[in-house]
Scaffold this active site. Sequence first.
Site, mmCIF file in Angstrom:
data_model
loop_
_atom_site.group_PDB
_atom_site.id
_atom_site.type_symbol
_atom_site.label_atom_id
_atom_site.label_comp_id
_atom_site.label_asym_id
_atom_site.label_seq_id
_atom_site.Cartn_x
_atom_site.Cartn_y
_atom_site.Cartn_z
ATOM 1 N N ARG A 92 0.791 -1.227 -0.265
ATOM 2 C CA ARG A 92 -0.035 0.053 -0.426
ATOM 3 C C ARG A 92 0.858 0.990 0.409
ATOM 4 O O ARG A 92 0.228 2.708 -0.549
ATOM 5 C CB ARG A 92 -0.833 0.159 1.514
ATOM 6 C CG ARG A 92 -2.225 -0.946 0.998
ATOM 7 C CD ARG A 92 -2.982 -1.296 2.734
ATOM 8 N NE ARG A 92 -2.361 -1.209 3.648
ATOM 9 C CZ ARG A 92 -2.442 -1.243 4.875
ATOM 10 N NH1 ARG A 92 -3.339 -0.402 5.192
ATOM 11 N NH2 ARG A 92 -1.237 -1.612 5.745
ATOM 12 N N ASN A 135 -5.887 -2.728 2.500
ATOM 13 C CA ASN A 135 -5.968 -4.273 2.466
ATOM 14 C C ASN A 135 -7.745 -5.132 2.530
ATOM 15 O O ASN A 135 -8.471 -3.783 2.933
ATOM 16 C CB ASN A 135 -4.966 -4.452 3.372
ATOM 17 C CG ASN A 135 -3.356 -4.325 3.609
ATOM 18 O OD1 ASN A 135 -3.360 -4.488 2.130
ATOM 19 N ND2 ASN A 135 -3.140 -4.150 4.246
#
Length: 94
Positions: A23, A41
């Site tokens: 990320r 996520n």
Amino acid sequence: MSDSSRARAHVYVSGHVQGVYYRATTRDTARDLGVDGWVKNLSDGRVEAVFEGPRDDVESMVQWCHDGSPMASVDDVDVTYEDPRGETGFRVER
């Protein structure tokens, strides 16, 4: 820039993509390219992201997802193209 030159890609990335800075690296890469959107996520182990901006830059982000962060191991990238919704900035969602 006209709206027709903006694109939006909604991607789901599967593989070993959580706990490997996927990320954060996605955010940094998108910001470097000037692409807007978000990344997060999912509970099933995938990463979901939206990229919005100039068509070529959005496509660069989609291609980048196939490799991702250095420690990631990407199995699949599922991409859907949508109409731009006016995302501004790029953020990591939790």
